[in-house]
Design an enzyme around this catalytic site. Structure first.
Site, PDB file in Angstrom:
ATOM      1  N   ILE A  85     -23.432  -6.721  26.637  1.00 19.90           N
ATOM      2  CA  ILE A  85     -23.633  -7.680  27.720  1.00 19.90           C
ATOM      3  C   ILE A  85     -22.901  -7.213  28.977  1.00 19.90           C
ATOM      4  O   ILE A  85     -23.382  -7.380  30.092  1.00 19.90           O
ATOM      5  CB  ILE A  85     -23.191  -9.088  27.260  1.00 19.90           C
ATOM      6  CG1 ILE A  85     -24.243  -9.643  26.314  1.00 19.90           C
ATOM      7  CG2 ILE A  85     -22.962 -10.016  28.452  1.00 19.90           C
ATOM      8  CD1 ILE A  85     -23.892 -10.943  25.665  1.00 19.90           C
TER       9      ILE A  85
ATOM     10  N   PRO B 166       0.522   5.804   0.253  1.00 18.44           N
ATOM     11  CA  PRO B 166      -0.404   6.766   0.846  1.00 18.44           C
ATOM     12  C   PRO B 166      -1.648   7.033  -0.014  1.00 18.44           C
ATOM     13  O   PRO B 166      -2.730   7.218   0.516  1.00 18.44           O
ATOM     14  CB  PRO B 166       0.441   8.029   0.980  1.00 18.44           C
ATOM     15  CG  PRO B 166       1.828   7.521   1.157  1.00 18.44           C
ATOM     16  CD  PRO B 166       1.913   6.274   0.321  1.00 18.44           C
TER      17      PRO B 166
ATOM     18  N   ALA C  24      -2.683   4.942  -2.572  1.00 23.98           N
ATOM     19  CA  ALA C  24      -3.163   3.741  -3.263  1.00 23.98           C
ATOM     20  C   ALA C  24      -3.307   2.583  -2.295  1.00 23.98           C
ATOM     21  O   ALA C  24      -2.327   2.021  -1.822  1.00 23.98           O
ATOM     22  CB  ALA C  24      -2.201   3.358  -4.389  1.00 23.98           C
ATOM     23  N   GLY C  25      -4.553   2.240  -1.967  1.00 25.80           N
ATOM     24  CA  GLY C  25      -4.812   1.109  -1.077  1.00 25.80           C
ATOM     25  C   GLY C  25      -5.401  -0.038  -1.869  1.00 25.80           C
ATOM     26  O   GLY C  25      -4.686  -0.866  -2.426  1.00 25.80           O
TER      27      GLY C  25
ATOM     28  N   PHE D 279       1.291   1.803   5.907  1.00 28.19           N
ATOM     29  CA  PHE D 279       0.674   0.698   6.661  1.00 28.19           C
ATOM     30  C   PHE D 279       1.487  -0.583   6.558  1.00 28.19           C
ATOM     31  O   PHE D 279       0.944  -1.666   6.297  1.00 28.19           O
ATOM     32  CB  PHE D 279      -0.758   0.419   6.164  1.00 28.19           C
ATOM     33  CG  PHE D 279      -1.694   1.584   6.326  1.00 28.19           C
ATOM     34  CD1 PHE D 279      -1.853   2.198   7.564  1.00 28.19           C
ATOM     35  CD2 PHE D 279      -2.417   2.083   5.263  1.00 28.19           C
ATOM     36  CE1 PHE D 279      -2.705   3.274   7.726  1.00 28.19           C
ATOM     37  CE2 PHE D 279      -3.278   3.165   5.407  1.00 28.19           C
ATOM     38  CZ  PHE D 279      -3.421   3.756   6.646  1.00 28.19           C
TER      39      PHE D 279
ATOM     40  N   GLU E 123      -6.781  -6.125   4.271  1.00 28.93           N
ATOM     41  CA  GLU E 123      -6.714  -7.235   3.312  1.00 28.93           C
ATOM     42  C   GLU E 123      -7.855  -7.165   2.306  1.00 28.93           C
ATOM     43  O   GLU E 123      -8.522  -8.150   2.011  1.00 28.93           O
ATOM     44  CB  GLU E 123      -6.754  -8.575   4.067  1.00 28.93           C
ATOM     45  CG  GLU E 123      -6.230  -9.769   3.296  1.00 28.93           C
ATOM     46  CD  GLU E 123      -4.724  -9.777   3.136  1.00 28.93           C
ATOM     47  OE1 GLU E 123      -4.032  -9.101   3.926  1.00 28.93           O
ATOM     48  OE2 GLU E 123      -4.236 -10.436   2.205  1.00 28.93           O
ATOM     49  N   GLY E 124      -8.055  -5.982   1.735  1.00 30.98           N
ATOM     50  CA  GLY E 124      -9.178  -5.789   0.824  1.00 30.98           C
ATOM     51  C   GLY E 124     -10.383  -5.454   1.661  1.00 30.98           C
ATOM     52  O   GLY E 124     -10.908  -6.321   2.349  1.00 30.98           O
TER      53      GLY E 124
ATOM     54  N   THR F  90       0.828  -1.206   0.000  1.00 31.97           N
ATOM     55  CA  THR F  90       0.000   0.000   0.000  1.00 31.97           C
ATOM     56  C   THR F  90       0.863   1.256   0.000  1.00 31.97           C
ATOM     57  O   THR F  90       1.933   1.285   0.599  1.00 31.97           O
ATOM     58  CB  THR F  90      -0.903  -0.023   1.243  1.00 31.97           C
ATOM     59  OG1 THR F  90      -1.761  -1.143   1.154  1.00 31.97           O
ATOM     60  CG2 THR F  90      -1.726   1.235   1.361  1.00 31.97           C
TER      61      THR F  90
END
Lengths: 250, 482
Positions: free
Chosen positions: B326, B122, B124-125, B150, B352-353, B120
């Site tokens: 809960i 900055p 383009a993910g 990342f 992961e997508g 990845t």
């Protein structure tokens, strides 16, 4: 208090018992999480008497027997100095007790506040997501031009609008008729909208939404408090269901 | 292929004794878990999927998924340390030359080389084809320039699989991309920042900057330029199975915590919520093991891995949120794990997508054709080598009929021995049953493979004790630890 010279805060959760003694009451117990507990000068405390009837007392911070126990850090809503009040036989004169029906009203206003907070939080998350989706591009166009993102934005805006209308309606009904059925609906709708929209906003941000560089991770952390406070949404639903079921038809 | 029960049991023990007591402290301090990483190295986990011939454990994917699940049950960040490393090792294993395998894999397996993925950027993910990092040939070397975002293990790791553009004139762009193994140490590579995160703390996620970084041409994966995109994408099946397994582990932790909380008080008000949680978790787990099993059989499983990732990550987030409810107000306190699980789970949705792109890919199925130009087929990261091959041929635009793709694949699902058997034998769940048949002080799901099932666990499953809640997995697991 109106001039802001002393801070007040409400303490609704937890288990506090009030035993009448002479002219007043003696409060014993520990409250739920109270915001601004560290700074407030006056607490409005909800207690229950021997018969389980709710009582509301105004308790100054300086009252003997009252101590504030700081809570461990919380997931969201940080910086408010939240804590628990510990009441070890705090004496309250009858002049400091609020009149009948006060408990319901205080709770209703508190819950309405949660609903309004939910609307604002969701709106903030929505705006952040919209802004980001216009600035960020992928596959040759701004991501707000991708249908997958547009569908999310549409759902978010619809949910927020519904929650906002319910909240405004609840405020009006509470104001005019003292009826808090609409408050329950507004609280459930708005707080769960906040949960949903903050997560959706994070999805739209992708990896950046998970970082502390963008506000959405904070929004996501702030949302659960609204769902959990004052007994939580499940209790809200149960109460609402009971009232709907026991209401006279027509 | 059944899971290797021995290693799963060892990891579970490690998590119970070493991880759970310290996870909260490390997480909130955002401290890298050096001691735990050393223990994982001793367990051989850095070579989990590296074949025995190269010094690894040579585990199958099912076992690997269960190892990841167990780690995440204690602390998700540990799986991040292992998984990015494993993905880098897999790229070398599956696409490297024999020389590269011999050179890198034993070091990966021993944990000397600690890996990560530089993919990845900055800007383009999901849109991997838009990366801008370049690697230009200069004599026997390539010179790398660009920024990678990342990067898990970016600060603590030392050996990364890097995707870069080697031929910017190539059309489509992905044919001009190549994969390299890059190592820290010779300058030109610096950690620009560690990225603050909502959750998934302790493990470092960094921004890496390459400035005239020199990598020998010998480190070009496979020795041939222009195949890097394929190399990276082929890892997505295993990557998504791993993310699904993580989600199952975190979901299990949410279940564990909810049960722990409920058992101290009144169960009844939470019974419905617990039953829903248990059902979602079981579904997510089955999908995950199913995809892993297909991977182990050598079948194509991009669709299945995508479904597992999708279902499990959403389930985990829902479980974490239910878990908070809960717990009530106490759920917000950082002294309890519930809030950490709530912060950890979005990672699986986004990473992961992101689920938006995975669901689009799963929906389209694999037989779809490009809609507009050649870039479309990558928009939704349909992943894997088969899609790469299809990109080389012209096919008619028939993607509108998406159900055809799904229908084509469902025929093969019906043939799957797993789907038939679990549908018949999986018991009905109620929270009440779940609570009673659960052995004390043990897991919600204690596998028979560990030989630690409580005798009580069969008391409420009259006909099929081995399919009780204590063993929701329909996968065969071989009996005894080695």
């Amino acid at each position: 208090m109106t001039r802001g010279e002393i801070w007040g805060t409400i303490a609704l959760g937890g288990a506090v018992s009030g035993v009448s003694e002479g002219e007043g009451l003696v409060l014993t117990g520990r409250t739920g999480l109270v915001e601004n507990a560290g700074r407030a000068g006056v607490f409005v405390v909800l207690a229950h008497d021997e018969n389980g009837a709710p009582l509301v007392a105004v308790v100054p911070r300086t009252s003997p027997g009252l101590s504030v126990e700081p809570a461990s850090p919380t997931l969201g809503a940080r910086g408010l100095g939240a804590g628990h009040l510990v009441l070890a036989g705090v004496r309250v004169p009858s002049s400091a007790l609020l009149g009948p029906g006060a408990a319901t009203r205080v709770r209703a206003v508190g819950r309405l506040g949660l609903a309004a907070t939910g609307v604002g939080l969701a709106q903030a998350a929505f705006e952040a997501a919209l802004r980001y989706s216009r600035e960020r591009s992928a596959f040759g166009q701004a991501i707000c031009q991708h249908q997958a993102v547009q569908l999310k934005l549409a759902d978010m805006a619809t949910a927020i609008t519904t929650a906002r209308l319910l909240t405004a309606d609840a405020a009006e009904q509470l104001q005019e008729r003292g009826d808090d059925v609409a408050v329950a609906m507004a609280r459930v709708s708005a707080t769960e909208t906040a949960s949903l929209v903050t997560l959706e906003a994070m999805r739209i941000h992708g990896g950046y939404g998970y970082t502390t560089d963008f506000p959405v991770e904070r929004y996501y952390r702030d949302a659960p408090r609204l769902v959990l406070a004052f007994g939580g949404n499940d209790a809200e639903r149960r109460d609402l269901g009971v009232r709907l079921a026991s209401a006279r038809p027509g | 292929m059944g899971a290797n029960a021995g290693i799963v049991a060892s990891v579970r023990e490690f998590v119970e004794s070493d991880v759970r007591p310290v996870a909260a402290g490390l997480e909130h301090a955002d401290h890298y878990p050096h001691d735990l990483v050393a223990r994982m190295r001793d367990l051989g986990l850095f070579g989990a999927l590296v074949p025995i011939a190269y010094g690894g454990l040579g585990l199958d994917v099912t076992t690997y998924a269960r190892v990841i699940e167990e780690l995440c049950r204690g602390w998700m960040s540990l799986a991040g340390v292992i998984n990015s490393h494993t993905m880098a090792a897999l790229i070398v294993l599956q696409h490297g030359t024999e020389e590269q395998r011999t050179r890198f894999l034993p070091r990966f397996a021993r944990g000397e080389a600690r890996g990560g993925l530089c993919l990845t950027e900055p800007h383009a993910g999901s849109d991997v084809q838009a990366i801008r990092t370049t690697a230009r040939r200069r004599g026997d070397d390539y010179v790398v320039n660009g920024t990678k975002m990342f990067v898990t293990n970016g600060r603590e790791g030392n050996t990364f699989a890097l995707l870069a553009v080697t031929d910017s004139a190539a059309a489509p762009r992905h044919r001009g991309m190549s994969c390299f193994v890059v190592e820290k140490g010779d300058g030109g590579l610096r950690v620009a920042q560690s990225i603050g995160k909502l959750g998934y703390k302790g493990v470092d996620t960094a921004e890496l900057v390459f400035e005239d970084y020199v990598v020998p041409a010998a480190n070009l994966v496979g020795g041939v330029a222009g195949r890097g995109f394929k190399h990276v994408m082929s890892g997505l099946e295993a990557g998504r199975i791993n993310i699904a397994a993580r989600a199952v582990g975190v979901g299990q932790a949410a279940m564990d915590e909810a049960l722990r909380h409920v058992r101290s008080g009144d169960v009844e008000p939470h019974a419905v919520a617990l039953a829903d949680m248990a059902t979602k978790l079981a579904g997510a787990r089955l999908l995950t093991y199913w995809a892993a099993d297909m991977k182990d059989r050598g079948e194509r499983c991009d669709l299945e891995a995508g479904m597992a990732k999708l279902a499990a990550s959403e389930a985990a987030q829902e479980l974490a949120e239910s878990g908070l409810r809960i717990h009530g107000e106490a759920g917000q306190l950082t002294t309890l794990p519930a809030e950490r699980l709530y912060r950890d789970t979005p990672l699986m949705i986004i990473g992961e997508g992101s689920n938006a792109s995975v669901s689009a890919a799963a929906h389209r199925g694999d037989t779809r054709a490009p809609r507009r130009g050649t870039t479309w087929r990558w928009r939704n990261a349909g992943s894997c080598s088969r899609s790469v091959r299809s990109s080389t041929r012209k096919s008619s635009p028939s993607c509108r009929n998406t159900s055809a793709a799904i229908a084509g694949r469902t025929a093969s699902w019906r043939r799957s021995p797993i789907s038939a058997s679990w549908a018949r034998s999986f018991p009905l769940i109620s929270a009440d049953l779940a609570l009673r048949c659960r052995p004390p002080r043990c897991s919600w799901r204690s596998s028979p493979a560990d030989g630690r099932r409580s005798p009580r666990s069969s008391s409420h499953t009259s006909r099929r004790p081995t399919r009780s809640l204590a063993s929701p997995t329909p996968m065969a697991v071989d009996g005894s630890p080695p």
